[in-house]
Design an enzyme around this catalytic site. Structure first.
Site, mmCIF file in Angstrom:
data_model
loop_
_atom_site.group_PDB
_atom_site.id
_atom_site.type_symbol
_atom_site.label_atom_id
_atom_site.label_comp_id
_atom_site.label_asym_id
_atom_site.label_seq_id
_atom_site.Cartn_x
_atom_site.Cartn_y
_atom_site.Cartn_z
ATOM 1 N N LYS A 145 63.681 48.910 10.304
ATOM 2 C CA LYS A 145 62.092 48.907 10.196
ATOM 3 C C LYS A 145 61.003 47.988 10.052
ATOM 4 O O LYS A 145 61.100 46.892 9.530
ATOM 5 C CB LYS A 145 61.827 50.211 8.825
ATOM 6 N N ARG A 156 59.907 59.900 -5.126
ATOM 7 C CA ARG A 156 59.742 59.418 -3.489
ATOM 8 C C ARG A 156 59.670 59.788 -2.553
ATOM 9 O O ARG A 156 59.310 61.462 -2.451
ATOM 10 C CB ARG A 156 59.903 58.464 -3.058
ATOM 11 N N HIS A 192 67.898 56.574 -2.263
ATOM 12 C CA HIS A 192 67.713 55.413 -2.026
ATOM 13 C C HIS A 192 67.747 55.030 -3.773
ATOM 14 O O HIS A 192 67.291 55.622 -4.605
ATOM 15 C CB HIS A 192 66.302 55.318 -1.811
ATOM 16 N N ARG A 198 73.117 50.201 3.963
ATOM 17 C CA ARG A 198 71.968 50.510 4.379
ATOM 18 C C ARG A 198 71.250 49.561 3.946
ATOM 19 O O ARG A 198 69.978 49.691 3.188
ATOM 20 C CB ARG A 198 71.203 51.479 3.716
ATOM 21 N N TYR A 220 35.942 28.137 0.213
ATOM 22 C CA TYR A 220 35.166 29.175 0.028
ATOM 23 C C TYR A 220 34.882 28.715 -1.378
ATOM 24 O O TYR A 220 35.815 28.845 -1.952
ATOM 25 C CB TYR A 220 35.556 30.734 0.560
ATOM 26 N N CYS A 234 41.381 31.530 4.036
ATOM 27 C CA CYS A 234 40.927 32.536 4.149
ATOM 28 C C CYS A 234 40.931 33.475 6.024
ATOM 29 O O CYS A 234 42.169 33.525 5.706
ATOM 30 C CB CYS A 234 39.524 31.085 5.477
ATOM 31 N N MET A 235 40.339 33.838 6.103
ATOM 32 C CA MET A 235 41.325 34.637 7.856
ATOM 33 C C MET A 235 41.812 34.411 8.077
ATOM 34 O O MET A 235 43.080 34.323 9.010
ATOM 35 C CB MET A 235 39.800 35.308 8.397
ATOM 36 N N ASP A 236 41.304 32.868 9.262
ATOM 37 C CA ASP A 236 42.157 31.864 9.870
ATOM 38 C C ASP A 236 42.587 30.720 9.432
ATOM 39 O O ASP A 236 43.315 30.041 10.548
ATOM 40 C CB ASP A 236 40.917 32.008 11.596
#
Length: 393
Positions: free
Chosen positions: A41, A139, A180, A236, A282, A329-331
């Site tokens: 998954k 769950r 599970h 599993r 930043y 940072c983002m990138d």
């Protein structure tokens, strides 16, 4: 053999398919007579769904497990023919597509059985179903423990009764029962024993209703490696397939004989000297105490680097360990490398096998206050995947 060059992108995820096959082999040994369902998954925990699935099968996995229907269908569209179990359904699921693709589907409630039975009647072939029992995780699954004092009836009992009616009609074929663990990473926790007992009760209930089960499975990675008595017919595992320890407080990946399959690396984009006291990134949450070299690494939280790793995430540059300097940072993020001679284009390893002293996914998890599952699975499709090794090719 490796995939084609991913091109000019300055960072990449490298996945060792042979390591995945090796890890499945280790898990097969730990499972004894039980078969292995490799969980693929979430894009195989970030490792690449189809190549990882094929490598797991090459390593001896008997079946594959996915969460989402789209994942199951993607495996079939890629030509994977092994048994596939899909366990997250909503009423909007395309049950006809799942049945046509010969996917085993988990049912956690009578409505799911009805939906699958309706598709089976349209197709003229029974739906392959595995009943999911909630043995204490609260769950997914039908709750298999009494909820009201004095009333022994459970949701799972109602699910079994409904399944037996539809099985007698020929609309569904119940091939398994599974559950599970909530606390398998702490094998001595009392919930482990309680859930094992509850699962045994659920199995007896299903078999007592005349359902002819082919597989019964409860063990995830942690239980496969630490609680062999819970193996039943199948285990599993997920995380351990990719070479990471599900019980890092008990044993490391190396202790368990596992080989981490993922390496994340990038090229230095900028290297420059900055003076003592110069704030970095930043908010200037980091400032060097003396003149130093900082390097800009072109990968950030948009790619999967946790922002929580600001000022703590470990990296390897030039064979030496450093850590993220300032905010992620983002990138991109910055690393203070002192007086190490570094230039644009040099490699920065975020994490890998750890064999050469580089950080591991577990190191990043500990630094960022999370788990290795999240570290590997969060690296998104913006980073090219480069699959190496022969397994499953």
């Amino acid at each position: 053999m490796s995939d084609p060059d991913p091109g000019p992108w300055p960072a990449q995820v490298t996945v060792d398919l042979d390591a995945i096959a090796h890890n499945v082999g280790v898990l097969r040994e730990r499972a004894g007579s039980a078969e292995v369902m490799a969980v693929v998954k979430a894009d195989a925990y970030g490792h690449g769904l189809v190549p990882s699935a094929r490598a797991a099968l090459a390593g001896g996995a008997a079946a594959l497990g996915v969460a989402q229907p789209a994942e199951a269908l993607a495996l079939r569209q890629a030509g994977v023919q092994a048994p596939v179990l899909c366990w997250l359904l909503t009423p909007a699921v395309d049950a006809d597509a799942l049945l046509a693709a010969d996917v085993q589907v988990a049912a956690s409630a009578p409505w799911a059985l009805d939906l699958l039975a309706a598709a089976a009647r349209r197709s003229g072939r029974p739906a392959q179903v595995q009943l999911k029992a909630d043995t204490g995780l609260a769950r997914g699954g039908a709750f298999a423990l009494p909820v009201t004092d004095g009333d022994p009836r459970t949701d799972f009992e109602a699910l079994v009764r409904h399944a037996a009616v539809l099985a007698a009609e020929g609309a569904v074929r119940v091939v398994g029962v599974f559950s599970h663990f909530a606390y398998a990473d702490a094998p001595g926790h009392p919930t482990v024993r309680a859930q094992r007992e509850a699962f045994a009760d659920a199995v007896r209930l299903a078999e007592g209703a005349g359902l002819h089960l082919e597989v019964r499975h409860l063990s995830n990675s942690a239980a496969t490696l630490t609680t062999p008595g819970a193996a039943w017919d199948m285990v599993r595992p997920g995380l351990a397939v990719y070479g990471l320890s599900p019980v890092p407080d008990v044993a490391s990946a190396a202790d368990l004989g596992l080989r981490p399959a993922m390496t994340v690396s990038a090229q230095v984009a900028v290297a420059k000297r900055v003076p003592a006291g110069q704030g970095v990134s930043y908010g200037h949450t980091y400032a060097p105490e003396r003149a130093t070299t900082v390097v800009d690494v072109p990968v950030g939280y948009a790619d999967g680097v946790p922002r929580h790793a600001s000022n703590v995430g470990p990296v390897q540059v030039g064979g030496r360990r450093f850590r993220v300097s300032g905010r992620v940072c983002m990138d991109q993020f910055v690393v203070d490398v002192g007086d190490l001679p570094v230039q644009a284009g040099d490699e920065v390893v975020l994490f890998g096998t750890g064999a050469d002293g580089a950080p591991t996914a577990q190191d990043w998890a500990e630094a960022a206050g999370t788990i290795s599952y999240e570290i590997v699975s969060r690296f998104g499709p913006r980073l090219p995947r480069r699959h190496v090794g022969q397994a499953g090719r």
